[in-house]
Design an enzyme around this catalytic site. Sequence first.
Site, PDB file in Angstrom:
ATOM      1  N   LYS A  37     -38.610  46.974  34.837  1.00  0.00           N
ATOM      2  CA  LYS A  37     -37.910  47.844  33.876  1.00  0.00           C
ATOM      3  C   LYS A  37     -38.542  47.742  32.492  1.00  0.00           C
ATOM      4  O   LYS A  37     -38.751  48.749  31.814  1.00  0.00           O
ATOM      5  CB  LYS A  37     -36.416  47.483  33.819  1.00  0.00           C
ATOM      6  CG  LYS A  37     -35.653  48.430  32.903  1.00  0.00           C
ATOM      7  CD  LYS A  37     -34.174  48.208  32.850  1.00  0.00           C
ATOM      8  CE  LYS A  37     -33.536  49.194  31.869  1.00  0.00           C
ATOM      9  NZ  LYS A  37     -32.147  48.886  31.561  1.00  0.00           N
ATOM     10  N   ASP A  41     -28.011  51.695  35.487  1.00  0.00           N
ATOM     11  CA  ASP A  41     -29.180  51.228  36.252  1.00  0.00           C
ATOM     12  C   ASP A  41     -28.985  51.177  37.773  1.00  0.00           C
ATOM     13  O   ASP A  41     -29.909  51.529  38.511  1.00  0.00           O
ATOM     14  CB  ASP A  41     -29.649  49.856  35.735  1.00  0.00           C
ATOM     15  CG  ASP A  41     -30.360  49.975  34.386  1.00  0.00           C
ATOM     16  OD1 ASP A  41     -30.752  51.100  34.022  1.00  0.00           O
ATOM     17  OD2 ASP A  41     -30.510  48.949  33.711  1.00  0.00           O
ATOM     18  N   ASP A  52     -30.372  54.042  20.050  1.00  0.00           N
ATOM     19  CA  ASP A  52     -29.362  54.941  20.613  1.00  0.00           C
ATOM     20  C   ASP A  52     -29.969  55.540  21.865  1.00  0.00           C
ATOM     21  O   ASP A  52     -31.092  56.058  21.837  1.00  0.00           O
ATOM     22  CB  ASP A  52     -28.943  56.035  19.633  1.00  0.00           C
ATOM     23  CG  ASP A  52     -27.619  56.649  20.081  1.00  0.00           C
ATOM     24  OD1 ASP A  52     -26.595  55.950  20.011  1.00  0.00           O
ATOM     25  OD2 ASP A  52     -27.619  57.806  20.533  1.00  0.00           O
TER      26      ASP A  52
HETATM   27  P1  ITT Z   1     -24.680  50.164  20.468  1.00  0.00           P
HETATM   28  O1  ITT Z   1     -24.337  51.528  19.896  1.00  0.00           O
HETATM   29  O2  ITT Z   1     -23.907  49.063  19.844  1.00  0.00           O
HETATM   30  O3  ITT Z   1     -26.148  49.912  20.496  1.00  0.00           O
HETATM   31  P2  ITT Z   1     -23.727  51.365  22.937  1.00  0.00           P
HETATM   32  O4  ITT Z   1     -23.525  50.835  24.314  1.00  0.00           O
HETATM   33  O5  ITT Z   1     -22.571  52.077  22.293  1.00  0.00           O
HETATM   34  O6  ITT Z   1     -24.211  50.142  22.012  1.00  0.00           O
HETATM   35  P3  ITT Z   1     -25.228  53.840  22.904  1.00  0.00           P
HETATM   36  O7  ITT Z   1     -24.235  54.532  22.045  1.00  0.00           O
HETATM   37  O8  ITT Z   1     -26.688  54.021  22.593  1.00  0.00           O
HETATM   38  O9  ITT Z   1     -24.994  52.260  22.944  1.00  0.00           O
HETATM   39  O10 ITT Z   1     -24.951  54.267  24.417  1.00  0.00           O
HETATM   40  C1  ITT Z   1     -25.888  54.040  25.401  1.00  0.00           C
HETATM   41  C2  ITT Z   1     -25.247  54.100  26.771  1.00  0.00           C
HETATM   42  O11 ITT Z   1     -26.225  54.638  27.671  1.00  0.00           O
HETATM   43  C3  ITT Z   1     -24.927  52.691  27.230  1.00  0.00           C
HETATM   44  O12 ITT Z   1     -23.561  52.449  27.112  1.00  0.00           O
HETATM   45  C4  ITT Z   1     -25.385  52.685  28.673  1.00  0.00           C
HETATM   46  O13 ITT Z   1     -24.281  53.020  29.469  1.00  0.00           O
HETATM   47  C5  ITT Z   1     -26.421  53.798  28.760  1.00  0.00           C
HETATM   48  N1  ITT Z   1     -27.768  53.234  28.741  1.00  0.00           N
HETATM   49  C6  ITT Z   1     -28.685  53.244  27.730  1.00  0.00           C
HETATM   50  N2  ITT Z   1     -29.795  52.585  28.066  1.00  0.00           N
HETATM   51  C7  ITT Z   1     -29.591  52.148  29.315  1.00  0.00           C
HETATM   52  C8  ITT Z   1     -30.358  51.380  30.206  1.00  0.00           C
HETATM   53  O14 ITT Z   1     -31.545  50.898  29.867  1.00  0.00           O
HETATM   54  N3  ITT Z   1     -29.851  51.108  31.407  1.00  0.00           N
HETATM   55  C9  ITT Z   1     -28.631  51.564  31.762  1.00  0.00           C
HETATM   56  N4  ITT Z   1     -27.816  52.268  30.983  1.00  0.00           N
HETATM   57  C10 ITT Z   1     -28.289  52.568  29.758  1.00  0.00           C
END
Ligand code: ITT
Length: 196
Positions: free
Chosen positions: A174, A154, A69
């Site tokens: 990264k 990103d 998350d």
């Molecule tokens: P899962 O819950 O299925 O893993 P999700 O996209 O809903 O997928 P999250 O609830 O953890 O995941 O939300 C994370 C958001 O934060 C994701 O949608 C990205 O927009 C952003 N994010 C997280 N890590 C990132 C990264 O390495 N680079 C860019 N954006 C990132």
Amino acid sequence: MKIVLATGNKGKLREFKAMCEAEVMAFSEILGEMEIIEDADTFKGNALIKARTIYEKLADENYIVISDDSGISVSLLGGEPGIYSARYAGVGASDKENLYKLIDALKEKGVERTPAYYTAAIAIVSKYGEYVVHGWMHGDVIAGTKGEKGFGYDPMFIPSGYDKTLGELDDEVKKAISHRGQALELAKPIIEMLQR
Ligand code: ITT
């Protein structure tokens, strides 16, 4: 023991597959697509909800389930979007919609560039119990985009010590410095221990 990733995010999946030496598969390859309600108020809480849900659905002690998350926090915006990063522009919003909503928020504040950081909580659930580790990446966000690499926020994020966004920097950079990479370094010894 087989490793299953409890994520439906293609960007995360690609990064996990590139960073893990062991073979990993997405939960959807076994269970199909599934919506998981992430209603905790911390990254840790939501990571645990995802990993526990998939571990319970798999109903097989031979699996180790790993979830992530994550999100981006902008100090000037009081830490927003934080745990709401995936739904910043509304439930079901695309990565692009969330990205441009954050750019608009910076423009409204009249800033071109301001400090921000990414957080990742990785939860590991197996028959031996539950573990959670965290990683962070600090830098700045800009009120625009540069480059097409990475995913999510990103193209607007410049890591500390660099003069390019993660949209412009190579995946290898990264991988070495990211919140996810840092958390996975802490998770690896736990995963190895569970596999023994
Ligand atoms: P899962 O819950 O299925 O893993 P999700 O996209 O809903 O997928 P999250 O609830 O953890 O995941 O939300 C994370 C958001 O934060 C994701 O949608 C990205 O927009 C952003 N994010 C997280 N890590 C990132 C990264 O390495 N680079 C860019 N954006 C990132």
